[in-house]
Design a protein around this motif. Structure first.
Motif: not given
Length: 288
Positions: A44-65
């Protein structure tokens, strides 16, 4: 370096540039992966700090969630009882500071289109099993009678034809520079994510050989979970070929777009992604 608990993770621009030995795509802009739900604290630290991810496009279904939330709750109890256990279960499901676009790529009209391909007797049996709570048994009917005969390429084409509103939302999100850097994922980061990335790379004018190489790379990246994936695949009535990334998949998708819509530009225009929006995506991803 690989992330601890997120598999099939890669920078799309960097991958394509390396395959082509050039620098046509902007790097550190769009990443793809399997679902990051089990991301460790370091991930999580790598995603936010190293890769600086601003948004995630989540293609999963409601059932998967729902299924993943139940799994996470179980992990949270384990983490509370055993402080030395995997720290992923103690973290919130959504990573703070990241904007989420939850777009169920294969829901709604896609599911209805598959259901209507069933024989009436099978459809009635499926509805009855769902009503009684036998969800996996119901899905296996759809898997055996519709999904297996369609194959990965057939289902990809079905997604193009029936998931138009979902794909329009995805490409609208890709047009907004404020959403970058972006991580796109589904459960394995192979099929739904693969389809979206193929469309994106076709729009960016990437040669078919490079597009296919990026798609097939997921098969090796997912080898560590092949057995568990096969267990899930068999439970829904599908065969081993659904765990693969066939070399001709990207070519079949491109052929379908050309035959029915005149190419990727015509397809995107048809589903509501106008030329201006397409140009903004190119500005976000192509080097000047």
């Amino acid at each position: 370096m690989p992330l601890q608990n997120i598999i099939n993770f890669r920078d799309i621009g960097q991958t394509i540039n390396r395959i082509q030995s050039n620098h046509n795509l902007r790097e550190r802009r769009i990443y793809r992966s399997a679902r990051p739900d089990d991301a460790s604290k370091l991930d999580r630290e790598a995603l936010t700090s190293k890769y600086q991810i601003a948004s995630i496009i989540d293609l999963c279904s409601t059932t998967e969630h729902i299924d993943q939330a139940a799994k996470r709750n179980a992990q949270a109890y384990t983490s509370a009882a055993l402080p030395w256990s995997n720290d992923a279960g103690a973290e919130p499901l959504k990573i703070p500071g990241i904007r989420y676009h939850e777009i169920n790529l294969n829901g709604g009209s896609f599911a209805r289109a598959l259901l209507w391909k069933l024989r009436w007797s099978s459809l009635g049996k499926l509805v009855g099993l769902m009503a009684l709570g036998y969800r996996m048994d119901a899905i296996s009917i759809l898997g055996r009678e519709v999904m297996a005969p369609r194959g990965l390429a057939g289902l990809g084409k079905d997604s193009l034809d029936h998931c138009t509103s979902e794909l329009q939302k995805i490409f609208t999100a890709l047009a907004h520079s404020s959403n970058y850097p972006i991580l796109i994922h589904c459960t394995q980061g192979k099929d739904r994510t693969g389809l979206v990335v193929i469309l994106l790379l076709l729009l960016l004018g990437v040669p078919m050989g490079a597009i296919s190489a990026d798609y097939t790379a997921s098969e090796n990246e997912l080898e560590c979970e092949r057995q568990s994936r096969m267990d899930e695949i068999r439970r829904v009535g599908l065969g081993e070929e659904f765990a693969a990334c066939p070399a001709g998949f990207a070519q079949e998708i491109a052929g379908h777009l050309q035959d029915l819509y005149g190419g990727v530009n015509g397809y995107l225009t048809r589903i509501g992604v106008d030329e201006e929006t397409q140009d903004k995506i190119k500005e976000n991803m192509l080097e000047a």
